[in-house]
Design a protein around this motif. Sequence first.
Motif, PDB file in Angstrom:
ATOM      1  N   GLU A   1       2.257   1.200  -2.687  1.00 21.75           N
ATOM      2  CA  GLU A   1       1.491   0.194  -3.409  1.00 21.75           C
ATOM      3  C   GLU A   1       2.417  -1.036  -3.771  1.00 21.75           C
ATOM      4  OE1 GLU A   1      -0.912   1.182  -7.517  1.00 21.75           O
ATOM      5  OE2 GLU A   1       1.095   0.473  -8.029  1.00 21.75           O
ATOM      6  N   ARG A   2       1.539  -2.078  -3.484  1.00 24.44           N
ATOM      7  CA  ARG A   2       2.297  -3.647  -3.696  1.00 24.44           C
ATOM      8  C   ARG A   2       1.491  -4.270  -4.775  1.00 24.44           C
ATOM      9  NH1 ARG A   2       4.487  -6.810   0.632  1.00 24.44           N
ATOM     10  NH2 ARG A   2       5.288  -8.548  -0.709  1.00 24.44           N
TER      11      ARG A   2
ATOM     12  N   GLU B   1      -6.844  -1.717  -5.908  1.00 22.95           N
ATOM     13  CA  GLU B   1      -5.218  -2.047  -5.291  1.00 22.95           C
ATOM     14  C   GLU B   1      -4.974  -2.592  -4.042  1.00 22.95           C
ATOM     15  OE1 GLU B   1      -2.692   1.170  -5.286  1.00 22.95           O
ATOM     16  OE2 GLU B   1      -4.369   2.534  -4.749  1.00 22.95           O
ATOM     17  N   GLU B   2      -3.980  -3.124  -3.963  1.00 19.68           N
ATOM     18  CA  GLU B   2      -3.343  -3.631  -2.468  1.00 19.68           C
ATOM     19  C   GLU B   2      -2.297  -2.750  -2.071  1.00 19.68           C
ATOM     20  OE1 GLU B   2      -4.789  -5.988  -0.246  1.00 19.68           O
ATOM     21  OE2 GLU B   2      -6.360  -6.643  -1.771  1.00 19.68           O
ATOM     22  N   LEU B   3      -2.375  -2.041  -1.073  1.00 18.00           N
ATOM     23  CA  LEU B   3      -1.343  -1.119  -0.465  1.00 18.00           C
ATOM     24  C   LEU B   3      -0.486  -2.141   0.416  1.00 18.00           C
ATOM     25  CD1 LEU B   3      -3.382   2.014   0.181  1.00 18.00           C
ATOM     26  CD2 LEU B   3      -2.013   1.460  -1.718  1.00 18.00           C
ATOM     27  N   ASN B   4       0.615  -1.916   0.541  1.00 23.59           N
ATOM     28  CA  ASN B   4       1.448  -2.729   1.549  1.00 23.59           C
ATOM     29  C   ASN B   4       1.803  -1.897   2.618  1.00 23.59           C
ATOM     30  OD1 ASN B   4       3.358  -5.101   1.866  1.00 23.59           O
ATOM     31  ND2 ASN B   4       4.765  -3.556   2.265  1.00 23.59           N
TER      32      ASN B   4
ATOM     33  N   THR C   1      -1.042  -6.429   3.359  1.00 23.54           N
ATOM     34  CA  THR C   1      -1.594  -5.673   2.205  1.00 23.54           C
ATOM     35  C   THR C   1      -2.969  -5.489   2.656  1.00 23.54           C
ATOM     36  OG1 THR C   1      -2.426  -7.645   0.851  1.00 23.54           O
ATOM     37  CG2 THR C   1      -0.296  -6.490   0.414  1.00 23.54           C
TER      38      THR C   1
ATOM     39  N   THR D   1      -6.501  -2.919   1.071  1.00 23.16           N
ATOM     40  CA  THR D   1      -7.049  -2.065   0.080  1.00 23.16           C
ATOM     41  C   THR D   1      -7.423  -0.574   0.738  1.00 23.16           C
ATOM     42  OG1 THR D   1      -9.370  -2.718   0.841  1.00 23.16           O
ATOM     43  CG2 THR D   1      -8.481  -4.004  -1.094  1.00 23.16           C
TER      44      THR D   1
ATOM     45  N   GLU E   1       4.455  -7.233   7.775  1.00 22.02           N
ATOM     46  CA  GLU E   1       3.992  -6.850   6.468  1.00 22.02           C
ATOM     47  C   GLU E   1       2.405  -7.215   6.292  1.00 22.02           C
ATOM     48  OE1 GLU E   1       6.313  -6.708   3.295  1.00 22.02           O
ATOM     49  OE2 GLU E   1       7.847  -5.805   3.872  1.00 22.02           O
TER      50      GLU E   1
END
Length: 173
Positions: free
Chosen positions: A148-149, A162-165, A121, A123, A119
Amino acid sequence: MISSTATDLPGKAETITFSIPTLEDGRAMWELVDNSTLDQNSVYKYLLMSEFYAETCVVAKERDKLVGFVTALIPPNHPDVVFVWQIGVDSSQRGKGIASKLLNELMNRPACADVHYLEATVTPSNEASQSLFKGMAREHQTNCKITERFSDELFPSEDHEEELNFRIGPFKK
């Protein structure tokens, strides 16, 4: 010390070595990030990762010069996941597959023997990292689930996305 080499980098006769970081590599990781567009952490973070999470971190060197790294850890509540905190490659080395090789070296570490998912994160504007992680899923013929994380509201700065996982796996061991 675990170490492997890769000499099949396009256009390069030099050998890139992949190994566990030493404390001395912490400063070099920080300097690589300081000379890039990556999010800068304190040098202390890189020293901590090299000291306490060395088994899940990888450095890439050419002639003893650090040219890339990945810092990662296995979350205590998710022993089947390795979380990539940061990956960086020196600008002079980009486009040579070093980032992919760093991730593959990480997944082949004994510390990741029970890991089935990677995994990280990313952007939404970081297309290079998105491409890297999607490519890893394709290479290993597995899934890449994006959710979305961390929403942008969680960050104190208004300019942080935002930080996407990215969840890649399961990996076949």
